[in-house]
Every structure is written in structure tokens, then in C-alpha cells.
Design a protein around this motif. Structure first.
Motif, short mmCIF file in Angstrom:
data_model
loop_
_atom_site.label_atom_id
_atom_site.label_comp_id
_atom_site.label_asym_id
_atom_site.label_seq_id
_atom_site.Cartn_x
_atom_site.Cartn_y
_atom_site.Cartn_z
N ARG A 53 0.82 -1.21 0.00
CA ARG A 53 0.00 0.00 0.00
C ARG A 53 0.86 1.27 0.00
NH1 ARG A 53 -3.00 -2.88 3.97
NH2 ARG A 53 -2.00 -1.64 5.61
N HIS A 54 1.97 1.23 0.72
CA HIS A 54 2.73 2.46 0.93
C HIS A 54 4.17 2.38 0.43
CE1 HIS A 54 -0.62 3.66 3.46
NE2 HIS A 54 -0.48 2.54 4.17
N GLY A 55 4.49 1.36 -0.35
CA GLY A 55 5.87 1.15 -0.76
C GLY A 55 6.48 2.30 -1.54
N THR A 56 5.68 2.93 -2.41
CA THR A 56 6.23 4.04 -3.20
C THR A 56 6.62 5.21 -2.30
OG1 THR A 56 3.97 4.79 -3.63
CG2 THR A 56 5.00 3.43 -5.32
N LYS A 57 5.76 5.53 -1.34
CA LYS A 57 6.09 6.62 -0.40
C LYS A 57 7.28 6.23 0.47
CE LYS A 57 1.85 6.90 1.31
NZ LYS A 57 1.00 6.16 0.37
N ALA A 58 7.33 4.96 0.87
CA ALA A 58 8.42 4.51 1.74
C ALA A 58 9.76 4.63 1.03
CB ALA A 58 8.18 3.07 2.17
N VAL A 59 9.82 4.24 -0.24
CA VAL A 59 11.08 4.31 -0.99
C VAL A 59 11.49 5.77 -1.20
CG1 VAL A 59 12.15 3.87 -3.24
CG2 VAL A 59 10.81 2.08 -2.12
N PHE A 60 10.52 6.62 -1.56
CA PHE A 60 10.84 8.03 -1.83
C PHE A 60 11.30 8.74 -0.56
CE2 PHE A 60 9.31 12.48 -1.93
CZ PHE A 60 10.17 12.96 -2.92
N PHE A 61 10.47 8.73 0.48
CA PHE A 61 10.81 9.46 1.70
C PHE A 61 11.92 8.75 2.49
CE2 PHE A 61 6.48 11.07 0.94
CZ PHE A 61 6.76 12.44 0.93
N GLY A 62 12.02 7.41 2.32
CA GLY A 62 13.06 6.68 3.01
C GLY A 62 14.45 7.10 2.59
N ARG A 63 14.59 7.65 1.37
CA ARG A 63 15.89 8.11 0.91
C ARG A 63 16.36 9.34 1.68
NH1 ARG A 63 18.81 4.61 -0.98
NH2 ARG A 63 20.15 6.31 -1.64
N MET A 64 15.50 9.92 2.49
CA MET A 64 15.86 11.13 3.23
C MET A 64 15.94 10.88 4.73
SD MET A 64 13.35 13.70 1.13
CE MET A 64 12.78 13.11 -0.47
N ILE A 65 15.95 9.60 5.13
CA ILE A 65 16.02 9.26 6.55
C ILE A 65 17.30 8.47 6.80
CG2 ILE A 65 14.89 8.06 8.45
CD1 ILE A 65 12.25 8.40 6.98
N PRO A 66 18.18 8.94 7.68
CA PRO A 66 19.41 8.20 7.97
C PRO A 66 19.12 6.75 8.33
CG PRO A 66 19.45 10.35 9.03
CD PRO A 66 18.07 10.19 8.47
N LEU A 67 20.02 5.88 7.92
CA LEU A 67 19.94 4.43 8.13
C LEU A 67 18.90 3.80 7.21
CD1 LEU A 67 21.14 2.12 9.83
CD2 LEU A 67 19.26 2.41 11.41
N PHE A 68 17.65 4.28 7.27
CA PHE A 68 16.60 3.71 6.44
C PHE A 68 16.84 3.99 4.96
CE2 PHE A 68 14.57 4.15 10.57
CZ PHE A 68 13.96 2.91 10.70
N ARG A 69 17.60 5.05 4.65
CA ARG A 69 17.80 5.42 3.25
C ARG A 69 18.53 4.31 2.49
NH1 ARG A 69 22.53 8.21 1.95
NH2 ARG A 69 21.31 9.43 0.49
N SER A 70 19.28 3.51 3.19
CA SER A 70 19.92 2.36 2.54
C SER A 70 19.03 1.12 2.59
CB SER A 70 21.26 2.05 3.22
OG SER A 70 22.19 3.08 3.01
N PHE A 71 18.51 0.82 3.78
CA PHE A 71 17.81 -0.45 3.98
C PHE A 71 16.45 -0.52 3.29
CE2 PHE A 71 20.45 -0.59 8.04
CZ PHE A 71 21.39 -1.44 7.46
N ILE A 72 15.85 0.63 2.95
CA ILE A 72 14.53 0.61 2.32
C ILE A 72 14.58 -0.07 0.96
CG2 ILE A 72 14.75 2.83 1.15
CD1 ILE A 72 11.62 1.32 2.85
N SER A 73 15.77 -0.15 0.35
CA SER A 73 15.91 -0.80 -0.96
C SER A 73 15.74 -2.31 -0.86
CB SER A 73 17.28 -0.48 -1.57
OG SER A 73 17.44 0.91 -1.72
N ILE A 74 16.03 -2.89 0.29
CA ILE A 74 15.97 -4.35 0.44
C ILE A 74 14.53 -4.85 0.38
CG2 ILE A 74 16.51 -6.30 1.95
CD1 ILE A 74 18.97 -4.74 2.88
N PRO A 75 13.58 -4.32 1.18
CA PRO A 75 12.19 -4.77 1.03
C PRO A 75 11.62 -4.47 -0.35
CG PRO A 75 12.33 -2.90 2.53
CD PRO A 75 13.72 -3.38 2.31
#
Length: 212
Positions: A112-134
Motif C-alpha cells: 500500500r505504501h511502498g512508493t512513499k516509503a522508498v521516496f521518503f526513506g531516501r531522506m532518513i538516515p539508516l533507512f535510506r539504505s535499507f529501504i531498498s531491500i524490502p
């Protein structure tokens, strides 16, 4: 030369930028994406400072650091795709306090929210890398993943590259603000994990006693 100015940047980063210019900054950011403890909050403003000194063009610094971010993200996406759902579930099911239903809920959330997670996740430390795995595990369409990652990475990179460019010799001031931001994210993450553990233990405890 960049390395002639005293800074908090590790020597290999300044060596890369001295030797390769903007492509060196891109290589450093690729490494930062694959190994999150590396300091993007140092690499990016340092690249901006180098551009201000004329060691590289500002546009090249933005382009190469964004390319480096996307390259690192694609590698992690590939790792997630190779891992796949079945292996993820198998690994998660062996972790204490984690249930297969947790993975299924996460999957539904990501759909449901993967597109927002990938986009905004690139601007959050630590998560900006790991969001690519899911994203890889869920096999998000590569063109969509690339578009979101490129845009999110460009925004994040541009903020710090431009800050370093505008601050000049005072570029290291940026790292203090990002350090506070990173600590807030880490504390919030730790609290969320602690809350999950407390809730899971409190729910499983009575059930375990009843089964006994």
C-alpha cells in the motif's frame, strides 16, 4: 587540494575526491549506501565545498553523488530480490518474538505504501539504505524504484551539497545538524523496537502460562 584543509572527513574520502573529482564523490556515496555507518553527512557537504573551491563543478557533484546513491540502492535492491520472500520468512520465523504474521502485515503495508516509503526513506538516515531491500523482496517494478530512488536521493544530496557549497570553509557546520537528526531517528527507532518487544512479551506471557 581538498585534503589540505583540516576536516572530519576520513582520509580515503578526500583522497578519492582529490584523485577523481566528482566521480570520486559518487564512489564514496555508493560505498555509504552499502555500508550505512559511513558518513554521507560528511561526504555530501565536502563535495559541495570542493565545488566552491573549484575542484569540481557543482552540477557534476550533484549528478555523480546522485548516481552513486542510485547505484548503491540498486545493489541492495538486487540483494533483496535474490533473498526473496521465502528466505525472508524462513529467517524471520527463527527470530525471537517475531511471527510470520508480522511479515505478512509488513508485506501488506509495503504494497500500500511502498512508493512513499522508498521516496521518503531516501531522506532518513539508516533507512535510506535499507529501504531498498524490502523493495527488492517485494519486486517493486524497477522503473518505479529507479524513479523514486533517483528523485529522493537527488533531493537529499542537493540539500547537503548546496549547504557545503554555500558555507564554504564552514561546511563542517552541516554535520552537527545532521548528527542531531540522526540521533532523533535512532532514538525513535529504538523506542519503537522496545514498544514492540514489550507488547509482544505481554501478549505471549499469559498465553504461555495458560498452555502450561
Amino acid at each position: 587540494m581538498i585534503e589540505s584543509i583540516g576536516s572530519t572527513a576520513p582520509g580515503w574520502i578526500t583522497d578519492l575526491m582529490d584523485a577523481l573529482g566528482a566521480p570520486g564523490a559518487g564512489v564514496a556515496i555508493t560505498a555509504e549506501n552499502l555500508f550505512p555507518p559511513l558518513p554521507s553527512e560528511v561526504i555530501l557537504p565536502l563535495a559541495g565545498f570542493a565545488a566552491a573551491r573549484g575542484s569540481m563543478h557543482l552540477a557534476s557533484a550533484l549528478a555523480w553523488t546522485t548516481l552513486g546513491s542510485v547505484t548503491g540502492a540498486l545493489a541492495l535492491y538486487g540483494a533483496g530480490a535474490l533473498l526473496g520472500r521465502e528466505r525472508t520468512v524462513a529467517i524471520a520465523s527463527k527470530l525471537p518474538l517475531v511471527k510470520v504474521s508480522d511479515i505478512e502485515k509488513t508485506e501488506r503495508w509495503f504494497r500500500r505504501h511502498g512508493t512513499k516509503a522508498v521516496f521518503f526513506g531516501r531522506m532518513i538516515p539508516l533507512f535510506r539504505s535499507f529501504i531498498s531491500i524490502p523493495a527488492g523482496i517485494e519486486r517493486m517494478r524497477v522503473p518505479v524504484f529507479l524513479a523514486l530512488t533517483t528523485l529522493g536521493s537527488f533531493i537529499w544530496n542537493a540539500i547537503f551539497v548546496l549547504a557545503g557549497y554555500l558555507l564554504g570553509d564552514n561546511w563542517e557546520e552541516v554535520t552537527g545538524y545532521v548528527d542531531v537528526y540522526s540521533k532523533v531517528v535512532l532514538v525513535a527507532t529504538a523506542l519503537a523496537v522496545a514498544a514492540f518487544v514489550v507488547v509482544r512479551v505481554s501478549r505471549s506471557g499469559p498465553g504461555a502460562r495458560r498452555r502450561g
